[in-house]
Design an enzyme around this catalytic site. Structure first.
Site, PDB file in Angstrom:
ATOM      1  N   PHE A   1      36.113  33.447  31.609  1.00  0.00           N
ATOM      2  CA  PHE A   1      35.058  34.034  32.573  1.00  0.00           C
ATOM      3  C   PHE A   1      34.478  35.200  31.718  1.00  0.00           C
ATOM      4  O   PHE A   1      33.369  35.599  32.128  1.00  0.00           O
ATOM      5  CB  PHE A   1      35.818  34.479  33.391  1.00  0.00           C
ATOM      6  CG  PHE A   1      36.600  33.476  34.247  1.00  0.00           C
ATOM      7  CD1 PHE A   1      35.666  32.438  34.587  1.00  0.00           C
ATOM      8  CD2 PHE A   1      37.771  33.361  35.000  1.00  0.00           C
ATOM      9  CE1 PHE A   1      36.307  31.167  35.457  1.00  0.00           C
ATOM     10  CE2 PHE A   1      38.127  32.338  35.639  1.00  0.00           C
ATOM     11  CZ  PHE A   1      37.784  31.429  35.816  1.00  0.00           C
ATOM     12  N   ASP A   2      35.099  35.878  30.764  1.00  0.00           N
ATOM     13  CA  ASP A   2      34.267  36.779  29.763  1.00  0.00           C
ATOM     14  C   ASP A   2      33.016  36.162  29.392  1.00  0.00           C
ATOM     15  O   ASP A   2      31.930  36.752  29.167  1.00  0.00           O
ATOM     16  CB  ASP A   2      34.931  37.460  28.845  1.00  0.00           C
ATOM     17  CG  ASP A   2      35.676  38.500  29.033  1.00  0.00           C
ATOM     18  OD1 ASP A   2      35.073  39.422  30.069  1.00  0.00           O
ATOM     19  OD2 ASP A   2      36.780  38.984  28.725  1.00  0.00           O
ATOM     20  N   VAL A   3      33.179  35.087  28.760  1.00  0.00           N
ATOM     21  CA  VAL A   3      32.034  34.170  27.984  1.00  0.00           C
ATOM     22  C   VAL A   3      30.874  33.900  29.474  1.00  0.00           C
ATOM     23  O   VAL A   3      29.873  34.043  29.160  1.00  0.00           O
ATOM     24  CB  VAL A   3      32.572  32.948  27.527  1.00  0.00           C
ATOM     25  CG1 VAL A   3      31.336  32.031  27.031  1.00  0.00           C
ATOM     26  CG2 VAL A   3      33.347  33.325  26.296  1.00  0.00           C
TER      27      VAL A   3
END
Length: 378
Positions: A170-172
């Protein structure tokens, strides 16, 4: 400071006040396509500089993987001279991106309202964990979001424990959403002359990225559950055992299932009412699976991979990352680029006229500080 790069984003100045993963990943994508990115770090440096092993020449490969094509300046925002430099950078920037806790930059005069008072054309992008409302004080770690969003409830064996994804997915995803938002806002600025505030948060990116599962709940009232490597709406769509290991086998439609059965010498299965349509195969997967497995057990996964792929049946060996890179090289995708002496993964986007640039290796802490400070004083 003169920029000599090319690319569709050449001429754009990005003030990168972000750290860790989502923001730096977004700004690297922009930098690869020509934007001039100035990475502002605290005197202690981006946290990912210390996230090791693995390392290359003593530098964290985590940091190296998301920070090429940038210049670094270390600024202590509690120091008046350094703060003045940061504020001047914000005044000149086309894009400012930050992932401080919501409101965290206000005391330094680097919040959206203050920056836009002197730079009304800036596209100001903020990435948070849980938004600017009631979740503003939640720390924005990907693992927290994987847990809270429901992803971990979907990952792992049906009777086992929940698992995190193998990357900070989810960071990506939030980094990608931030890049899309920035580009959309730049287009709007080109039409109107006005910048704006772009906000992305990891939880919203997660719920969007859960696609069929989140849609299954909000539109269908169904709460999904762990199915290991199986798919709730398709069969086969999972690893199946062969004579020497597992092979991913996919029948994404009825035609692909018929081709699969032809290669496996099971010509009657597509006309069996239990298996003719995808919904039938999904409902009767426990009856169909052993019939497929019995045939697959006769040959190796590499032999099946070759023949199934040639017949138009999606399938894949389960590689480690070195195998994935090797296949990309074999397919002519040139997955690895070397900038300076630092290998990295190629930008995944190609343009017919403006290829990605690979000019600067990931910078050392404050590597360009003297040059940037002098430029900001002119």
């Amino acid at each position: 400071m003169v920029q000599h790069s090319t690319g569709p984003l050449a001429g754009l100045l990005v003030a990168d006040f972000s750290r860790i993963l989502a923001g730096p990943y977004a700004t690297m994508l922009l930098a690869d396509h020509g934007a001039q990115v100035i990475k502002v770090e605290s005197p202690g440096g981006d946290d990912t500089r210390t996230w090791m092993p693995p390392t290359r020449d003593g530098v964290s490969t985590y940091y190296l993987g998301i920070n090429r094509n940038k210049r670094s300046i270390a600024l202590d925002l509690k120091n008046p001279d350094d703060l003045a430099a940061a504020q001047e950078l914000a005044r000149r920037a086309d894009v400012l991106i930050e992932n401080f806790r919501p409101g965290g930059l206000a005391r330094f005069g680097l919040d959206y309202d203050t920056v836009t008072a002197t730079n009304e054309k800036v596209v100001y992008a903020s990435i948070s964990g849980f938004g600017t409302g009631a979740g503003r004080d939640f720390p924005g770690y990907d693992l927290m979001v994987q847990a809270i969003s429901g992803l971990m409830s979907l990952t792992g064996d049906p009777d086992g424990s929940p698992y995190r994804a193998g990357i900070s997915v989810f960071d990506v995803m939030a980094g990608l959403h931030a890049s899309i938002g920035i580009l959309a806002a730049l287009h709007h600025r080109g039409e109107t002359g006005r910048g704006q505030h772009v906000e992305v948060n990891l939880l919203s990116s997660a719920l969007s990225g859960l696609v069929n599962h989140s849609s299954g709940y909000v539109a269908g009232g169904t709460v999904p559950f762990r199915m290991g490597n199986a798919h709730p709406s398709l069969f086969p769509y999972e690893p199946l055992p062969t004579a020497d290991g597992e092979l991913i086998v996919i029948a994404g439609n009825d035609g692909q299932f018929r081709k699969l059965c032809q290669v496996l010498d099971l010509p009657d299965l597509p006309d069996d009412p239990r298996f003719g349509r995808n919904q039938d195969r999904t409902a009767n997967r426990e009856q169909l699976r052993p019939l497929l497995v019995q045939r697959l057990a006769n040959r190796s996964k590499d032999e099946w991979f070759r023949d199934l792929l040639a017949a138009g049946v999606p399938c894949a060996p389960i590689n480690t990352i070195d195998g994935g890179v090797a296949l990309a090289e074999e397919l002519g995708l040139d997955p690895v680029v070397t900038v300076g002496d630092v290998p990295g993964v190629r930008n995944p986007i190609t343009f017919s006229d403006t290829p990605a640039r690979y000019e600067l290796p990931p910078p050392g802490l404050d590597e360009h500080g003297e040059e940037i400070r002098a430029w900001l004083k002119n």
